[in-house]
Design a protein around this motif. Structure first.
Motif, mmCIF file in Angstrom:
data_model
loop_
_atom_site.group_PDB
_atom_site.id
_atom_site.type_symbol
_atom_site.label_atom_id
_atom_site.label_comp_id
_atom_site.label_asym_id
_atom_site.label_seq_id
_atom_site.Cartn_x
_atom_site.Cartn_y
_atom_site.Cartn_z
ATOM 1 N N HIS A 47 0.843 -1.193 0.000
ATOM 2 C CA HIS A 47 0.000 0.000 0.000
ATOM 3 C C HIS A 47 0.880 1.245 0.000
ATOM 4 O O HIS A 47 1.951 1.271 0.615
ATOM 5 N N GLU B 1 -9.233 7.141 1.551
ATOM 6 C CA GLU B 1 -9.076 5.693 1.520
ATOM 7 C C GLU B 1 -10.410 4.978 1.727
ATOM 8 O O GLU B 1 -11.348 5.537 2.319
ATOM 9 N N SER B 2 -10.488 3.752 1.248
ATOM 10 C CA SER B 2 -11.642 2.893 1.520
ATOM 11 C C SER B 2 -11.495 2.390 2.952
ATOM 12 O O SER B 2 -10.706 1.485 3.229
ATOM 13 N N ILE C 86 -12.261 0.868 6.695
ATOM 14 C CA ILE C 86 -12.961 -0.213 7.402
ATOM 15 C C ILE C 86 -12.987 0.148 8.880
ATOM 16 O O ILE C 86 -11.929 0.303 9.501
ATOM 17 N N ALA D 140 -16.231 2.649 4.180
ATOM 18 C CA ALA D 140 -16.689 1.697 3.166
ATOM 19 C C ALA D 140 -17.287 0.447 3.801
ATOM 20 O O ALA D 140 -18.207 -0.158 3.250
ATOM 21 N N PHE D 141 -16.736 0.048 4.973
ATOM 22 C CA PHE D 141 -17.191 -1.164 5.638
ATOM 23 C C PHE D 141 -17.287 -0.926 7.147
ATOM 24 O O PHE D 141 -16.422 -0.266 7.729
ATOM 25 N N LEU E 159 -10.629 -8.397 5.025
ATOM 26 C CA LEU E 159 -10.893 -7.412 3.985
ATOM 27 C C LEU E 159 -9.617 -6.676 3.578
ATOM 28 O O LEU E 159 -9.386 -6.415 2.387
ATOM 29 N N GLU F 41 -7.403 -8.766 1.388
ATOM 30 C CA GLU F 41 -7.892 -8.842 0.012
ATOM 31 C C GLU F 41 -7.767 -7.519 -0.727
ATOM 32 O O GLU F 41 -8.191 -7.404 -1.879
ATOM 33 N N GLY F 42 -7.183 -6.513 -0.070
ATOM 34 C CA GLY F 42 -6.979 -5.215 -0.712
ATOM 35 C C GLY F 42 -8.238 -4.393 -0.870
ATOM 36 O O GLY F 42 -8.300 -3.489 -1.717
ATOM 37 N N LEU F 43 -9.247 -4.670 -0.042
ATOM 38 C CA LEU F 43 -10.523 -3.968 -0.173
ATOM 39 C C LEU F 43 -10.573 -2.669 0.628
ATOM 40 O O LEU F 43 -11.537 -1.912 0.510
ATOM 41 N N GLY F 44 -9.569 -2.419 1.448
ATOM 42 C CA GLY F 44 -9.568 -1.186 2.209
ATOM 43 C C GLY F 44 -8.496 -1.192 3.278
ATOM 44 O O GLY F 44 -7.673 -2.118 3.359
#
Length: 306
Positions: A181, A197-198, A200, A226-227, A238, A241-244
């Motif tokens: 990142h 940023e996304s 969490i 985002a989450f 998460l 998995e690079g989702l945030g």
């Protein structure tokens, strides 16, 4: 029909049947004669039958008394057998009950705090049978308050009024990032750096979320998350998995799931959750619970120093 007699009344009845005397029955039971009389009268009132014909010279059992005798003997014998069986079982399993400790704990503290403490007890030759309630902070407090757990390990939150919190260490809330990142290479990360940023975040109502929301309010930082997740392990999945990127306690990074991730301390305002032992006020500890708490205090000292 309400049963209004007890085993003591049956015992007095059988004593009178065997001695054919209220006086001798009282001596056998180490009671006053009037006490024996009251017990017999209570039986007679409940059964609706006269059990003894009394004269100044003799006590004569009635037909109702003769019919009751065998049943009373069976009832008392069954009660004695039940009592002995329960006592034998209690003795048989006493050593096991004494060696069991029930601990309510935040899941993220299991790897950095609980496992080293268990190893410490094992090295000292103390056998431990652990019943672990891995729950959120508020659930830990409830488990301790309701006596479902001997004690708890949690961050301070909505504590129950009959509990006492003993601080062990402050657990920093850090930024959790995936490998590679762009923020992972920065020496310092600010709240402004994660604006786009996304994000969490812990679920609303949790102790961690309350601390984070207070910090963001102080810094006038209003990110669009985002989450929202209930468990730190889910947040790390998460991130993996690079989702945030996630805001998590630093101790969660010490778990096997967090080792492949990068964490960065955030600049002011610094957020930390106080972690400590939670016990019921005036509740005595077993020797094993005391040893367990001592081991956790030693383990937490290493975390404070790291």
């Amino acid at each position: 029909m309400r049963i209004n007699f007890d085993f003591n009344d049956l015992e007095a009845f059988l004593a009178v049947m065997e001695t054919v005397s209220f006086h001798h029955a009282a001596e056998r039971l180490n009671l006053s004669q009037s006490a024996v009389t009251r017990r017999i009268q209570k039986l007679e009132e409940t059964l609706g039958s006269v059990l003894f014909d009394r004269t100044t010279r003799a006590v004569k059992p009635t037909l109702a008394a003769k019919r009751l005798q065998a049943r009373a003997e069976a009832m008392l014998e069954s009660a004695r057998e039940t009592t002995l069986a329960m006592r034998d079982e209690s003795v048989a399993f006493a050593h096991q009950r004494g060696a069991v400790v029930t601990v309510a704990m935040i899941p993220t503290l299991v790897h950095p705090l609980l496992i080293p403490a268990l190893q410490m007890l094992h090295d000292k030759g103390l056998p431990v049978r652990l019943r672990l309630l891995d729950q959120a902070a508020n659930e830990v407090a409830e488990a301790v308050s309701r006596e479902d757990a001997d004690f708890g390990v949690c961050s301070i939150g909505l504590l129950e009024p009959n509990t006492h919190f003993e601080p062990l260490f402050d657990d920093l809330i850090v930024l959790c990032l995936p490998q590679g990142h762009h923020l992972a290479t920065k020496s310092k990360v600010t709240w402004a750096d994660i604006q786009s940023e996304s994000l969490i975040l812990p679920a609303r109502g949790t102790g961690n979320r309350l601390l984070i929301d207070e910090a963001m309010a102080r810094s006038r930082f209003t990110p669009q998350w985002a989450f929202e997740v209930g468990r730190s392990t889910t947040a790390m999945e998460l991130v993996n998995e690079g989702l945030g990127v996630a805001l998590l306690p630093r101790t969660s990074m010490l778990s096997s799931q967090g080792r492949g991730l990068v964490y960065k301390a955030l600049g002011a305002p610094v957020v930390a959750r106080p972690v400590g032992l939670l016990t019921r006020i005036s509740a005595p500890d077993t020797s094993l619970a005391q040893a367990f708490k001592s081991a956790l205090r030693e383990t937490s000292a290493a975390l404070r120093a790291s």
